[in-house]
Design a protein around this motif. Sequence first.
Motif, PDB file in Angstrom:
ATOM      1  N   GLU A   1     -38.752  45.111 -87.152  1.00  0.00           N
ATOM      2  CA  GLU A   1     -39.813  44.617 -87.971  1.00  0.00           C
ATOM      3  C   GLU A   1     -39.376  43.825 -89.291  1.00  0.00           C
ATOM      4  OE1 GLU A   1     -42.436  48.460 -86.710  1.00  0.00           O
ATOM      5  OE2 GLU A   1     -41.171  48.629 -88.344  1.00  0.00           O
TER       6      GLU A   1
ATOM      7  N   ARG B   1     -47.368  37.711 -92.591  1.00  0.00           N
ATOM      8  CA  ARG B   1     -47.245  37.574 -91.030  1.00  0.00           C
ATOM      9  C   ARG B   1     -46.147  38.518 -90.913  1.00  0.00           C
ATOM     10  NH1 ARG B   1     -44.913  32.879 -87.242  1.00  0.00           N
ATOM     11  NH2 ARG B   1     -42.791  33.434 -88.310  1.00  0.00           N
TER      12      ARG B   1
ATOM     13  N   SER C   1     -43.360  40.436 -88.345  1.00  0.00           N
ATOM     14  CA  SER C   1     -42.584  39.692 -86.940  1.00  0.00           C
ATOM     15  C   SER C   1     -41.903  41.209 -86.549  1.00  0.00           C
ATOM     16  CB  SER C   1     -41.594  39.073 -87.410  1.00  0.00           C
ATOM     17  OG  SER C   1     -42.071  37.638 -87.763  1.00  0.00           O
ATOM     18  N   CYS C   2     -41.907  41.167 -85.139  1.00  0.00           N
ATOM     19  CA  CYS C   2     -41.197  42.285 -84.585  1.00  0.00           C
ATOM     20  C   CYS C   2     -40.579  41.691 -83.183  1.00  0.00           C
ATOM     21  CB  CYS C   2     -42.169  43.126 -83.991  1.00  0.00           C
ATOM     22  SG  CYS C   2     -41.376  44.800 -82.951  1.00  0.00           S
TER      23      CYS C   2
ATOM     24  N   ARG D   1     -47.032  35.978 -79.203  1.00  0.00           N
ATOM     25  CA  ARG D   1     -45.369  36.027 -78.789  1.00  0.00           C
ATOM     26  C   ARG D   1     -44.834  34.740 -78.751  1.00  0.00           C
ATOM     27  NH1 ARG D   1     -48.400  34.985 -74.512  1.00  0.00           N
ATOM     28  NH2 ARG D   1     -47.376  35.050 -72.459  1.00  0.00           N
ATOM     29  N   ASP D   2     -43.351  35.213 -78.822  1.00  0.00           N
ATOM     30  CA  ASP D   2     -42.453  33.884 -78.733  1.00  0.00           C
ATOM     31  C   ASP D   2     -41.657  34.680 -77.315  1.00  0.00           C
ATOM     32  OD1 ASP D   2     -40.056  32.581 -78.474  1.00  0.00           O
ATOM     33  OD2 ASP D   2     -40.461  32.054 -80.626  1.00  0.00           O
TER      34      ASP D   2
ATOM     35  N   THR E   1     -40.169  38.079 -79.437  1.00  0.00           N
ATOM     36  CA  THR E   1     -40.764  38.452 -80.741  1.00  0.00           C
ATOM     37  C   THR E   1     -42.216  38.368 -80.502  1.00  0.00           C
ATOM     38  OG1 THR E   1     -38.896  37.846 -81.703  1.00  0.00           O
ATOM     39  CG2 THR E   1     -40.845  37.962 -83.132  1.00  0.00           C
TER      40      THR E   1
ATOM     41  N   TYR F   1     -45.527  38.596 -83.323  1.00  0.00           N
ATOM     42  CA  TYR F   1     -45.928  38.135 -84.561  1.00  0.00           C
ATOM     43  C   TYR F   1     -47.498  38.713 -84.674  1.00  0.00           C
ATOM     44  CZ  TYR F   1     -42.429  34.850 -84.176  1.00  0.00           C
ATOM     45  OH  TYR F   1     -40.970  34.354 -83.878  1.00  0.00           O
TER      46      TYR F   1
ATOM     47  N   CYS G   1     -44.441  48.431 -85.255  1.00  0.00           N
ATOM     48  CA  CYS G   1     -44.342  47.714 -83.744  1.00  0.00           C
ATOM     49  C   CYS G   1     -44.266  48.638 -82.838  1.00  0.00           C
ATOM     50  CB  CYS G   1     -43.486  46.908 -84.102  1.00  0.00           C
ATOM     51  SG  CYS G   1     -43.081  45.614 -82.569  1.00  0.00           S
TER      52      CYS G   1
END
Length: 124
Positions: A6, A19, A21-22, A72-73, A78, A80, A96
């Motif tokens: 994270e 923001r 992220s994970c 998501r990406d 990942t 967000y 996360c």
Amino acid sequence: QVQLVESGGGLVQAGGSLRLSCAASRRTGSNYAMGWFRQAPGKEREFVAAIRWNIGSTFYTDSVKGRFTISRDNAKNTVYLQMNSLKSEDSAVYYCAAGNVVGTITRSTNFGSWGPGTQVTVSS
């Protein structure tokens, strides 16, 4: 076991944005999902938001609807959490979570992997 890393927590004034992220080491299962939970001092861990990876459906707890957005990406594995209009009551450690979630996506016990948590502090 999925490894989760994270980032993005910090201190922000009320009304501001952060923001989170994970990044996940891999994806597992046909019902793979990722989500965010939070825990404030003296309180139980609570569901914040989640996303079902394959179909992209999203879920939010009522208190963050309209303010938080989970996305998501695929290429980066990942997820967000964009947090806008932050309030002091959003202050907590944010965790996360990931896993092959067959049951209720808002239930923490249905996620098999967890990150170490990142602190979010909103000053009023």
